[in-house]
Design a protein around this motif. Structure first.
Motif, PDB file in Angstrom:
ATOM      1  N   PRO A  99      -5.339  -3.326 -23.702  1.00 38.44           N
ATOM      2  CA  PRO A  99      -6.468  -2.456 -24.078  1.00 38.44           C
ATOM      3  C   PRO A  99      -7.748  -2.841 -23.337  1.00 38.44           C
ATOM      4  O   PRO A  99      -8.017  -4.015 -23.104  1.00 38.44           O
ATOM      5  CB  PRO A  99      -6.615  -2.694 -25.581  1.00 38.44           C
ATOM      6  N   GLY A 100      -8.517  -1.835 -22.949  1.00 38.48           N
ATOM      7  CA  GLY A 100      -9.773  -2.071 -22.239  1.00 38.48           C
ATOM      8  C   GLY A 100      -9.620  -2.313 -20.750  1.00 38.48           C
ATOM      9  O   GLY A 100     -10.594  -2.609 -20.063  1.00 38.48           O
ATOM     10  N   SER A 101      -8.410  -2.201 -20.249  1.00 38.28           N
ATOM     11  CA  SER A 101      -8.163  -2.409 -18.822  1.00 38.28           C
ATOM     12  C   SER A 101      -8.753  -1.278 -17.995  1.00 38.28           C
ATOM     13  O   SER A 101      -9.031  -0.200 -18.503  1.00 38.28           O
ATOM     14  CB  SER A 101      -6.653  -2.465 -18.556  1.00 38.28           C
ATOM     15  N   LYS A 102      -8.901  -1.542 -16.724  1.00 38.48           N
ATOM     16  CA  LYS A 102      -9.295  -0.500 -15.781  1.00 38.48           C
ATOM     17  C   LYS A 102      -8.045   0.279 -15.377  1.00 38.48           C
ATOM     18  O   LYS A 102      -6.920  -0.145 -15.628  1.00 38.48           O
ATOM     19  CB  LYS A 102      -9.953  -1.135 -14.554  1.00 38.48           C
ATOM     20  N   LEU A 103      -8.252   1.383 -14.719  1.00 38.86           N
ATOM     21  CA  LEU A 103      -7.164   2.238 -14.263  1.00 38.86           C
ATOM     22  C   LEU A 103      -6.264   1.485 -13.283  1.00 38.86           C
ATOM     23  O   LEU A 103      -6.741   0.785 -12.395  1.00 38.86           O
ATOM     24  CB  LEU A 103      -7.752   3.485 -13.596  1.00 38.86           C
ATOM     25  N   SER A 104      -4.971   1.628 -13.461  1.00 40.62           N
ATOM     26  CA  SER A 104      -4.000   0.945 -12.617  1.00 40.62           C
ATOM     27  C   SER A 104      -2.786   1.844 -12.412  1.00 40.62           C
ATOM     28  O   SER A 104      -2.630   2.863 -13.074  1.00 40.62           O
ATOM     29  CB  SER A 104      -3.564  -0.368 -13.281  1.00 40.62           C
ATOM     30  N   SER A 105      -1.925   1.441 -11.500  1.00 39.95           N
ATOM     31  CA  SER A 105      -0.643   2.117 -11.314  1.00 39.95           C
ATOM     32  C   SER A 105       0.435   1.066 -11.115  1.00 39.95           C
ATOM     33  O   SER A 105       0.155  -0.074 -10.747  1.00 39.95           O
ATOM     34  CB  SER A 105      -0.696   3.080 -10.125  1.00 39.95           C
ATOM     35  N   GLY A 106       1.676   1.476 -11.358  1.00 43.49           N
ATOM     36  CA  GLY A 106       2.782   0.536 -11.306  1.00 43.49           C
ATOM     37  C   GLY A 106       3.308   0.274  -9.902  1.00 43.49           C
ATOM     38  O   GLY A 106       3.192   1.094  -9.006  1.00 43.49           O
ATOM     39  N   TYR A 107       3.892  -0.903  -9.754  1.00 43.99           N
ATOM     40  CA  TYR A 107       4.564  -1.293  -8.522  1.00 43.99           C
ATOM     41  C   TYR A 107       6.030  -0.896  -8.644  1.00 43.99           C
ATOM     42  O   TYR A 107       6.641  -1.085  -9.698  1.00 43.99           O
ATOM     43  CB  TYR A 107       4.474  -2.813  -8.315  1.00 43.99           C
ATOM     44  N   TYR A 108       6.582  -0.344  -7.581  1.00 46.37           N
ATOM     45  CA  TYR A 108       7.963   0.122  -7.586  1.00 46.37           C
ATOM     46  C   TYR A 108       8.682  -0.504  -6.411  1.00 46.37           C
ATOM     47  O   TYR A 108       8.399  -0.184  -5.258  1.00 46.37           O
ATOM     48  CB  TYR A 108       7.984   1.642  -7.495  1.00 46.37           C
ATOM     49  N   GLU A 109       9.595  -1.414  -6.718  1.00 54.41           N
ATOM     50  CA  GLU A 109      10.325  -2.118  -5.666  1.00 54.41           C
ATOM     51  C   GLU A 109      11.747  -1.576  -5.565  1.00 54.41           C
ATOM     52  O   GLU A 109      12.402  -1.365  -6.581  1.00 54.41           O
ATOM     53  CB  GLU A 109      10.369  -3.619  -5.955  1.00 54.41           C
ATOM     54  N   TYR A 110      12.175  -1.350  -4.350  1.00 53.99           N
ATOM     55  CA  TYR A 110      13.550  -0.925  -4.096  1.00 53.99           C
ATOM     56  C   TYR A 110      13.933  -1.380  -2.699  1.00 53.99           C
ATOM     57  O   TYR A 110      13.083  -1.592  -1.844  1.00 53.99           O
ATOM     58  CB  TYR A 110      13.711   0.590  -4.255  1.00 53.99           C
ATOM     59  N   ASP A 111      15.226  -1.552  -2.500  1.00 53.63           N
ATOM     60  CA  ASP A 111      15.710  -2.066  -1.222  1.00 53.63           C
ATOM     61  C   ASP A 111      16.747  -1.108  -0.657  1.00 53.63           C
ATOM     62  O   ASP A 111      17.913  -1.147  -1.028  1.00 53.63           O
ATOM     63  CB  ASP A 111      16.317  -3.456  -1.417  1.00 53.63           C
ATOM     64  N   VAL A 112      16.292  -0.222   0.190  1.00 50.85           N
ATOM     65  CA  VAL A 112      17.170   0.675   0.935  1.00 50.85           C
ATOM     66  C   VAL A 112      16.749   0.581   2.399  1.00 50.85           C
ATOM     67  O   VAL A 112      15.608   0.210   2.693  1.00 50.85           O
ATOM     68  CB  VAL A 112      17.103   2.133   0.422  1.00 50.85           C
ATOM     69  N   PRO A 113      17.637   0.911   3.322  1.00 46.48           N
ATOM     70  CA  PRO A 113      17.267   0.816   4.740  1.00 46.48           C
ATOM     71  C   PRO A 113      15.975   1.572   5.045  1.00 46.48           C
ATOM     72  O   PRO A 113      15.808   2.730   4.657  1.00 46.48           O
ATOM     73  CB  PRO A 113      18.463   1.444   5.459  1.00 46.48           C
ATOM     74  N   GLY A 114      15.042   0.877   5.692  1.00 43.94           N
ATOM     75  CA  GLY A 114      13.768   1.472   6.080  1.00 43.94           C
ATOM     76  C   GLY A 114      12.673   1.394   5.037  1.00 43.94           C
ATOM     77  O   GLY A 114      11.529   1.739   5.309  1.00 43.94           O
ATOM     78  N   SER A 115      12.994   0.925   3.831  1.00 44.46           N
ATOM     79  CA  SER A 115      11.993   0.929   2.756  1.00 44.46           C
ATOM     80  C   SER A 115      10.948  -0.172   2.896  1.00 44.46           C
ATOM     81  O   SER A 115       9.865  -0.068   2.316  1.00 44.46           O
ATOM     82  CB  SER A 115      12.667   0.801   1.392  1.00 44.46           C
ATOM     83  N   ALA A 116      11.232  -1.199   3.648  1.00 46.02           N
ATOM     84  CA  ALA A 116      10.320  -2.349   3.742  1.00 46.02           C
ATOM     85  C   ALA A 116       8.934  -1.956   4.233  1.00 46.02           C
ATOM     86  O   ALA A 116       7.946  -2.586   3.861  1.00 46.02           O
ATOM     87  CB  ALA A 116      10.916  -3.429   4.638  1.00 46.02           C
ATOM     88  N   ILE A 117       8.824  -0.912   5.036  1.00 43.82           N
ATOM     89  CA  ILE A 117       7.509  -0.515   5.540  1.00 43.82           C
ATOM     90  C   ILE A 117       6.697   0.259   4.497  1.00 43.82           C
ATOM     91  O   ILE A 117       5.500   0.420   4.653  1.00 43.82           O
ATOM     92  CB  ILE A 117       7.617   0.305   6.844  1.00 43.82           C
ATOM     93  N   PHE A 118       7.354   0.718   3.421  1.00 46.67           N
ATOM     94  CA  PHE A 118       6.668   1.491   2.392  1.00 46.67           C
ATOM     95  C   PHE A 118       6.428   0.716   1.098  1.00 46.67           C
ATOM     96  O   PHE A 118       5.462   0.965   0.396  1.00 46.67           O
ATOM     97  CB  PHE A 118       7.476   2.747   2.027  1.00 46.67           C
TER      98      PHE A 118
END
Length: 164
Positions: A99-118
């Protein structure tokens, strides 16, 4: 809008707004305008489903989002803890946004070919919110669980109860 890149998403939408109006009014390039509009609507949908906007008690839309010359509420800093652990990291999650936090968004990790740059890895032990769900490879990092509201299914969206 993932990985606390909300301000960057807002700036991207502002640029698309200008490009969209020019594409319609000056160029009359309607097929391209539809593509720009669809991409922009997806980004707006991501804002509501992948940020803490609703969890922070907001019940109205963020009218400034994406409009040139407008600012959005302050976004969390790199050292700010936003989320606490969910009791069920692979399922539904209640009250994990501090409660009382500032606006944030979640981190989404996945491992597929080519995803490391995103993919931006979720910081270890920083109290950052994850996307959550069975597709998020970072769901077990502190704070375990997530905040996604993209679907009405708890296995994909820990905050599924806020989906509508």
């Amino acid at each position: 809008m993932e990985a606390e890149k909300i301000e960057e998403g807002h700036i991207l939408l502002q640029g698309r707004y200008k490009q969209l109006t020019s594409t319609i009014l000056s160029d009359e390039a309607y097929p391209f305008a539809r593509e720009l509009l669809g991409t922009s609507l997806n980004t707006i949908q991501d804002f509501y489903s992948q940020t803490t906007w609703l969890e922070l008690g907001n019940t109205e839309i963020l009218k400034e989002l994406g409009f040139p010359g407008q600012t959005i509420p302050e976004v969390v800093g790199p050292g700010d803890a936003i989320c606490s652990d969910c009791s069920n990291p692979q399922g539904e999650c209640f009250d994990n946004v501090i409660p009382g936090s500032k606006l944030s968004s979640g981190y989404y990790e996945y491992d597929v070919p080519g995803s490391a740059i995103f993919v931006i890895p979720k910081p270890d032990n920083a109290g950052k919110c994850g996307h959550g769900g069975i597709m998020d490879d970072g769901v077990a990092k502190k704070a375990v669980g997530g905040i996604s509201k993209e679907t009405s299914s708890p296995c994909f969206s820990p905050h599924h109860y806020l989906h509508k």
